[in-house]
Design an enzyme around this catalytic site. Structure first.
Site, PDB file in Angstrom:
ATOM      1  N   LYS A 149       0.834  -1.185   0.000  1.00 20.50           N
ATOM      2  CA  LYS A 149       0.000   0.000   0.000  1.00 20.50           C
ATOM      3  C   LYS A 149       0.878   1.247   0.000  1.00 20.50           C
ATOM      4  CE  LYS A 149      -0.844   1.978   3.909  1.00 20.50           C
ATOM      5  NZ  LYS A 149       0.227   2.237   4.846  1.00 20.50           N
ATOM      6  N   ASP A 178      -1.034  -6.267   3.105  1.00 23.27           N
ATOM      7  CA  ASP A 178      -1.486  -5.402   4.188  1.00 23.27           C
ATOM      8  C   ASP A 178      -0.853  -6.041   5.415  1.00 23.27           C
ATOM      9  OD1 ASP A 178      -2.834  -4.498   6.483  1.00 23.27           O
ATOM     10  OD2 ASP A 178      -4.429  -3.738   5.210  1.00 23.27           O
ATOM     11  N   HIS A 179       0.208  -5.417   5.933  1.00 18.12           N
ATOM     12  CA  HIS A 179       0.989  -6.152   6.946  1.00 18.12           C
ATOM     13  C   HIS A 179       0.186  -6.439   8.204  1.00 18.12           C
ATOM     14  CE1 HIS A 179       1.857  -2.182   8.730  1.00 18.12           C
ATOM     15  NE2 HIS A 179       2.233  -2.827   9.810  1.00 18.12           N
ATOM     16  N   GLU A 217      -1.148   5.465  17.612  1.00 17.45           N
ATOM     17  CA  GLU A 217       0.316   5.521  17.604  1.00 17.45           C
ATOM     18  C   GLU A 217       0.776   6.703  18.444  1.00 17.45           C
ATOM     19  OE1 GLU A 217       2.202   4.218  13.742  1.00 17.45           O
ATOM     20  OE2 GLU A 217       0.369   5.153  13.005  1.00 17.45           O
ATOM     21  N   HIS A 241      -5.609  -1.089   6.682  1.00 16.04           N
ATOM     22  CA  HIS A 241      -5.491  -1.853   7.934  1.00 16.04           C
ATOM     23  C   HIS A 241      -6.800  -1.916   8.729  1.00 16.04           C
ATOM     24  CE1 HIS A 241      -1.381  -1.531   6.869  1.00 16.04           C
ATOM     25  NE2 HIS A 241      -1.096  -0.417   7.487  1.00 16.04           N
TER      26      HIS A 241
HETATM   27  C1  BG6 Z   1       1.857   1.644   7.985  1.00 16.20           C
HETATM   28  C2  BG6 Z   1       1.556   3.110   7.910  1.00 16.20           C
HETATM   29  O1  BG6 Z   1       1.160   0.957   6.996  1.00 16.20           O
HETATM   30  O2  BG6 Z   1       1.503   1.146   9.254  1.00 16.20           O
HETATM   31  C3  BG6 Z   1       2.272   3.863   9.013  1.00 16.20           C
HETATM   32  O3  BG6 Z   1       1.943   3.633   6.656  1.00 16.20           O
HETATM   33  C4  BG6 Z   1       1.974   3.258  10.358  1.00 16.20           C
HETATM   34  O4  BG6 Z   1       1.927   5.252   9.018  1.00 16.20           O
HETATM   35  C5  BG6 Z   1       2.201   1.749  10.335  1.00 16.20           C
HETATM   36  O5  BG6 Z   1       2.817   3.849  11.310  1.00 16.20           O
HETATM   37  C6  BG6 Z   1       1.743   1.093  11.608  1.00 16.20           C
HETATM   38  O6  BG6 Z   1       2.164  -0.230  11.609  1.00 16.20           O
HETATM   39  P1  BG6 Z   1       2.476  -1.004  12.957  1.00 16.20           P
HETATM   40  O7  BG6 Z   1       2.783  -2.394  12.513  1.00 16.20           O
HETATM   41  O8  BG6 Z   1       3.631  -0.301  13.592  1.00 16.20           O
HETATM   42  O9  BG6 Z   1       1.236  -0.882  13.768  1.00 16.20           O
END
Ligand code: BG6
Length: 491
Positions: A149, A178-179, A217, A241
């Site tokens: 993405k 989408d991790h 965050e 997400h």
């Molecule tokens: C990413 C976003 O896909 O996911 C970032 O682009 C965000 O802005 C991040 O900080 C959050 O991922 P995680 O795994 O740290 O919750």
């Protein structure tokens, strides 16, 4: 532990954007971890590609540094380190020019029958040109392509991008990452729902009052401000997400974990999202932008200072009340909330059950709180089920609300693998279950587009909030208007 791991077939993985941030922070460390656990076959190769001129040895030194920066020294041991670095080589190539591509084609051809995987860890405008060259140099025939993405910035750009990639790679060889879908606890959501008889009968509007999904965050946008200002929280977090999490909570049980069985069910959820119309945009959505404040005990700048600009309407916070128009969920609000520079880093899903229909205890013993299931994605992954019990001791019945608390770290004492570790190997295995299909991405944009459009046309800018708080007060009002409250930190 090694014996429990499913081996993967030999592969040759080419990472475009190999010297970039994603590669350095996530991909190289993830591949090292899988290799150190013995899951990567001896023959597998990793080829880094970027525009920068670099020798194989220099790329190995770069990867070594990335590992040192992101993995604790105690986990970086020989001979694992040497074996991993030995798999790496490097080709300098530009998506828009010929040099380097024949060399890449030769190296991939030399890998023989190994599965070719192309990971495009680059800016999205390069996806099309890179795919075209992969096609032109005969690299796409058996290859799988992985894209990250943002897939577009609205429905029409997402369609255009999907077409560009689709001209070279058929859908069954396109892996849209989408991790969040690779996170341990997100997968656990499926285990909780479908491996327990307890929840499914209650998983509907007769028993569930509402759902909250928070991805908060504590960090700001920092050095990513340039990219972030073109995206904002809606495109960066909600379109992908957050909606994927919503899908996993709300989908019907798939017949199996087969990729299309799961993705068909998620698609139905996305298509059931009730469109948010202009006239109730202000009631159902809130966007905010952080001002200077405090985080982790220190002063932090506001978004505009980080961006180095005096003006931007990009939202760093979003709260939305979403609804699904289907039998299972009619009338159950899904409150979604995400933002940068909030009070703490916490991602969790709260399933709020309904009140008991009648209290046999009378008023004297305290209110009966409804049950809640809290699925904590990060940090401290775990699951809490809040129940009412009798407060122990004599003196008649007094009730108290307590959690059955399962912390994964305490229960299993294993390192929680990063999402990328699982997802990269799923590509090699050819398992698309945890990747977004084209129609899912487009259905998500279809719901998001009118919201973005309304915001663009709105007179008021995003609401300011102080860094280190839970966002604009309008977000609190959004849920409290319905007589509910945001729940924080496992509460
Ligand atoms: C990413 C976003 O896909 O996911 C970032 O682009 C965000 O802005 C991040 O900080 C959050 O991922 P995680 O795994 O740290 O919750």
């Amino acid at each position: 532990m090694t014996s429990r791991l499913i081996p993967v077939p030999p592969f040759v993985l080419t990472v475009f954007g190999a010297t970039g941030d994603l590669s350095r922070r996530k991909l190289i460390p993830a591949l090292f971890h899988r290799d150190a656990d013995g899951q990567i076959p001896d023959e597998a190769l990793i080829i880094g590609v970027s525009r920068r001129a670099m020798s194989d040895a220099e790329f190995r030194a770069f990867a070594h540094q990335a590992l040192t920066d992101h993995i604790p020294a105690a986990e970086l041991k020989e001979p694992e380190l040497e074996r991993f670095l030995g798999r790496l080589s490097y080709v300098a190539a530009d998506a828009d020019a010929e040099p380097g591509w024949s060399e890449l084609a030769t190296r991939v051809a030399n890998a023989g029958d190994m599965i070719p995987v192309y990971y495009l860890a680059t800016a999205p405008h390069l996806f099309g040109p890179i795919c075209e060259r992969l096609g032109k140099y005969g690299l796409a025939e058996k290859g799988r392509v992985v894209i990250e993405k943002p897939i577009g910035k609205d429905l029409s750009s997402a369609v255009a991008l999907n077409e560009q990639v689709g001209r070279i790679f058929p859908e069954e060889r396109v892996y849209r990452i989408d991790h969040y879908l690779g996170k341990e606890t997100v997968q656990n959501l499926m285990a909780l729902r479908f491996a327990n008889a307890l929840f499914e009968p209650l998983w509907n509007n007769a028993h569930i009052d509402h759902v909250q999904i928070t991805v908060a965050e504590a960090l700001g946008v920092e050095e990513r401000a340039g990219y972030y200002d073109t995206a904002g929280a809606m495109r960066d977090m909600v379109q992908n997400h957050m909606l994927q999490l919503l899908c996993l909570v709300a989908m019907e049980p798939p017949a199996s974990l087969d990729a299309d069985a799961v993705r068909d069910e998620k698609l139905k959820v996305l298509r059931a999202l009730k469109p948010i119309a202009d006239h109730n945009m202000a009631q159902l959505t809130v966007r905010g932008q952080y001002r200077a404040g405090a985080s982790a005990g220190g002063a932090v700048p506001g978004y505009l200072e980080e961006l180095g600009s005096s003006r931007s309407e990009t939202e760093t916070f979003v709260a939305v009340k979403a609804e699904l128009e289907n039998w299972r969920w009619a009338g159950v609000p899904f409150y979604l909330r995400t933002g940068k520079r909030l009070a703490s880093r916490v991602s969790e899903i709260v399933i709020g059950f309904r009140h008991v229909p009648h209290s046999v205890f009378g008023d004297a013993v305290g209110a009966i709180e409804p049950n809640r299931l809290v699925i904590r994605l990060q940090p401290d992954e775990g699951v809490k089920l809040w129940l009412m019990i009798k407060d122990p001791g004599p003196g008649g019945i007094r009730l108290t609300h307590v959690p059955l608390d399962m912390s994964f770290a305490k229960a299993f004492k294993v390192r929680n693998p990063d999402a990328y570790e699982r997802l990269i190997l799923d590509v090699v295995r050819g398992n698309q279950t945890l990747f977004m299909r084209r129609d899912e991405v487009e259905a998500a944009w279809k719901w998001v587009d009118p919201i973005l459009q309304a915001w663009r046309g709105a007179k008021e800018p995003p609401r300011p909030y102080t860094a280190g708080t839970w966002g604009p007060s309008a977000s609190i009002a959004l849920i409290e208007r319905d007589g509910r409250t945001w729940l924080e930190d496992g509460a």
